[in-house]
Design a protein around this motif. Sequence first.
Motif, PDB file in Angstrom:
ATOM      1  N   LEU A 179       0.732  -0.984  -0.100  1.00 30.88           N
ATOM      2  CA  LEU A 179      -0.126  -0.217  -0.084  1.00 30.88           C
ATOM      3  C   LEU A 179       0.653   1.126   0.053  1.00 30.88           C
ATOM      4  O   LEU A 179       0.426   2.295  -0.596  1.00 30.88           O
ATOM      5  CB  LEU A 179      -0.898   0.029   1.174  1.00 30.88           C
ATOM      6  N   LEU A 180       1.880   1.277   0.882  1.00 33.21           N
ATOM      7  CA  LEU A 180       2.733   2.208   0.713  1.00 33.21           C
ATOM      8  C   LEU A 180       3.591   2.764  -0.466  1.00 33.21           C
ATOM      9  O   LEU A 180       3.652   3.777  -0.990  1.00 33.21           O
ATOM     10  CB  LEU A 180       3.913   2.258   1.966  1.00 33.21           C
ATOM     11  N   ALA A 181       3.964   1.591  -1.001  1.00 35.78           N
ATOM     12  CA  ALA A 181       4.409   1.629  -2.494  1.00 35.78           C
ATOM     13  C   ALA A 181       3.572   2.232  -3.618  1.00 35.78           C
ATOM     14  O   ALA A 181       3.946   2.777  -4.338  1.00 35.78           O
ATOM     15  CB  ALA A 181       4.954   0.288  -3.091  1.00 35.78           C
ATOM     16  N   GLU A 182       2.308   1.684  -3.475  1.00 35.66           N
ATOM     17  CA  GLU A 182       1.385   2.250  -4.767  1.00 35.66           C
ATOM     18  C   GLU A 182       0.844   3.562  -4.303  1.00 35.66           C
ATOM     19  O   GLU A 182       0.751   4.252  -5.081  1.00 35.66           O
ATOM     20  CB  GLU A 182       0.021   1.267  -4.265  1.00 35.66           C
ATOM     21  N   LYS A 183       0.380   3.769  -3.062  1.00 36.84           N
ATOM     22  CA  LYS A 183      -0.376   4.983  -2.614  1.00 36.84           C
ATOM     23  C   LYS A 183       0.494   6.152  -2.032  1.00 36.84           C
ATOM     24  O   LYS A 183       0.092   7.437  -1.877  1.00 36.84           O
ATOM     25  CB  LYS A 183      -1.640   4.681  -1.953  1.00 36.84           C
ATOM     26  N   GLY A 184       1.649   5.402  -1.359  1.00 40.02           N
ATOM     27  CA  GLY A 184       2.488   6.769  -0.633  1.00 40.02           C
ATOM     28  C   GLY A 184       1.658   7.160   0.787  1.00 40.02           C
ATOM     29  O   GLY A 184       0.768   6.305   1.063  1.00 40.02           O
ATOM     30  N   TYR A 185       2.221   7.990   1.387  1.00 38.50           N
ATOM     31  CA  TYR A 185       1.993   8.240   2.899  1.00 38.50           C
ATOM     32  C   TYR A 185       0.284   8.723   2.750  1.00 38.50           C
ATOM     33  O   TYR A 185       0.135   8.197   3.925  1.00 38.50           O
ATOM     34  CB  TYR A 185       2.863   9.293   3.379  1.00 38.50           C
ATOM     35  N   ALA A 186       0.157   9.527   1.956  1.00 39.76           N
ATOM     36  CA  ALA A 186      -1.322  10.110   2.021  1.00 39.76           C
ATOM     37  C   ALA A 186      -2.205   9.232   1.570  1.00 39.76           C
ATOM     38  O   ALA A 186      -3.475   9.220   2.233  1.00 39.76           O
ATOM     39  CB  ALA A 186      -1.210  11.487   1.070  1.00 39.76           C
ATOM     40  N   GLY A 187      -1.952   8.054   0.940  1.00 42.29           N
ATOM     41  CA  GLY A 187      -3.162   7.329   0.723  1.00 42.29           C
ATOM     42  C   GLY A 187      -3.049   5.849   1.710  1.00 42.29           C
ATOM     43  O   GLY A 187      -3.916   4.841   1.314  1.00 42.29           O
ATOM     44  N   PHE A 188      -2.191   5.969   2.661  1.00 44.37           N
ATOM     45  CA  PHE A 188      -2.110   5.289   3.590  1.00 44.37           C
ATOM     46  C   PHE A 188      -3.071   5.112   4.616  1.00 44.37           C
ATOM     47  O   PHE A 188      -3.322   5.959   5.153  1.00 44.37           O
ATOM     48  CB  PHE A 188      -0.754   4.991   4.149  1.00 44.37           C
ATOM     49  N   SER A 189      -3.926   3.868   4.932  1.00 48.16           N
ATOM     50  CA  SER A 189      -5.000   3.799   5.936  1.00 48.16           C
ATOM     51  C   SER A 189      -4.734   2.282   6.781  1.00 48.16           C
ATOM     52  O   SER A 189      -4.753   1.534   6.019  1.00 48.16           O
ATOM     53  CB  SER A 189      -6.072   4.235   5.508  1.00 48.16           C
ATOM     54  N   ILE A 190      -5.128   2.518   7.903  1.00 47.47           N
ATOM     55  CA  ILE A 190      -5.098   1.211   8.497  1.00 47.47           C
ATOM     56  C   ILE A 190      -6.336   0.305   8.017  1.00 47.47           C
ATOM     57  O   ILE A 190      -6.167  -1.129   7.871  1.00 47.47           O
ATOM     58  CB  ILE A 190      -5.222   1.331  10.099  1.00 47.47           C
ATOM     59  N   ASP A 191      -7.331   0.950   7.565  1.00 44.73           N
ATOM     60  CA  ASP A 191      -8.503   0.308   7.095  1.00 44.73           C
ATOM     61  C   ASP A 191      -8.219  -0.373   5.850  1.00 44.73           C
ATOM     62  O   ASP A 191      -8.444  -1.740   5.843  1.00 44.73           O
ATOM     63  CB  ASP A 191      -9.602   1.101   6.924  1.00 44.73           C
ATOM     64  N   GLU A 192      -7.500   0.299   4.898  1.00 46.09           N
ATOM     65  CA  GLU A 192      -7.244  -0.418   3.772  1.00 46.09           C
ATOM     66  C   GLU A 192      -6.210  -1.760   3.903  1.00 46.09           C
ATOM     67  O   GLU A 192      -6.042  -2.685   3.289  1.00 46.09           O
ATOM     68  CB  GLU A 192      -6.632   0.619   2.647  1.00 46.09           C
ATOM     69  N   VAL A 193      -5.340  -1.358   4.845  1.00 39.15           N
ATOM     70  CA  VAL A 193      -4.296  -2.699   5.137  1.00 39.15           C
ATOM     71  C   VAL A 193      -5.023  -3.729   5.626  1.00 39.15           C
ATOM     72  O   VAL A 193      -4.838  -4.937   5.040  1.00 39.15           O
ATOM     73  CB  VAL A 193      -3.267  -2.303   6.380  1.00 39.15           C
TER      74      VAL A 193
END
Lengths: 206, 206
Positions: A35-49
């Motif tokens: 997720l970090l690699a795809e969306k970066g910091y702004a696109g990161f969320s625990i929900d998505e993980v």
Amino acid sequence: MSEDDEAPRGRRRGSIGARRNPETEAAVLMAAQALLAEKGYAGFSIDEVARRAGAGKPTIYRWWPTKADLFVAVYEQDKAAFVADPHAGDLKSDLIAYTRALWTFWRDSPAGCTFRALVAEAQGSKAALAALRDKFLPERVRTLRNIFARAAVRGEIDAADVEALLELYVGFNWLRMLTDRIADDKAAVDRMARLIAGARGDRKAG
Amino acid sequence: MSEDDEAPRGRRRGSIGARRNPETEAAVLMAAQALLAEKGYAGFSIDEVARRAGAGKPTIYRWWPTKADLFVAVYEQDKAAFVADPHAGDLKSDLIAYTRALWTFWRDSPAGCTFRALVAEAQGSKAALAALRDKFLPERVRTLRNIFARAAVRGEIDAADVEALLELYVGFNWLRMLTDRIADDKAAVDRMARLIAGARGDRKAG
DNA sequence: GCCACATATAAACGAACCGTTCCGTTATGA
DNA sequence: TCATAACGGAACGGTTCGTTTATATGTGGC
């Protein structure tokens, strides 16, 4: 990227008893990394993980109470891909080798994104700042300190200057990474290494 | 801190026609600055800025489409409090004077918080990264470049090394600020300045 | 003087994320 | 056997996001 790793939507991965499930841990770290690699910091969320890992949010919060904890764990997992400890013989060559390896590591693995996320997180949370400064940084800088210490033993630099030179070198890398300028810039790396390795700063002019 | 500046809840500040309202602009920048200083990057939100400034969110989004734009504007507003351009006579003294002034500025004004927020934001947004790297940084580094250029003219350093030394110096300050280590550390600043000013890096060993 | 236009605030929107809590299930370890 | 702990699912209340709608206000062209 297989369905077993990222989204085991069919099969469920339940408890294996009164202990941490290694499958869950791996799935969460992999999902966070991707997720970090795809969306970066702004696109990161625990929900998505949690969604990607097929894990529950309570599980994630149990083992990694803050985002910073998760970022550190993700970086730790990847560090095996970077084991540079050059012994070229002189400081300048060592620094060039180390820098090129580090930048390649940051570029070609998700580690660069993870590092940037950790630094960003540390600007908004005391706990994350402490993790970055007191846990993450000292660990990353160990090999590097050895490089400078060996150069001091060889008489290339003054032993009393090791820590200050370390800071100058680390600062250079942070500045480059945080402004996304870690392309393979042979000339810039060379100039930096030459200046650091040649810094004597004769004490007389105090 | 007066009710006119921060929270004119009683009186309303309407449109002044088909142009930007300077009162609104000032109120928004003040509110953003205060909020950053109080809560830091994590506690910052456009909603809260709008509430404090007694402004509408659409107004804020009209003039500062992204958080990065707002951060840059806030920093710009404060930069008047930092005008250091030392002419001590030698590079080391200039660097010490500049560094002490800069760290004081970062500590005693909201500028440090603003800088940290901008860097954090840049790790999650391409637009913010571009603003930081291509607008903010070059502007901040201008005075500094003059300091190094003057030293080159005096023969203290090689003119060809100015840019690289600049990066080493800026990186050092970033590292210190982003890890919250900009206390008045006379010894550390002195060592750093001595090393940078004494860096010759004789080209022979290339 | 009149009117198109751009500005301002307020209120509300749907979506997303936050961190937490409860629940039913599963398997360990004493 | 049975208390304990980990697991995933679902939902909670609260917050922020960026946008949209509605209405009031003042400028500048005609």
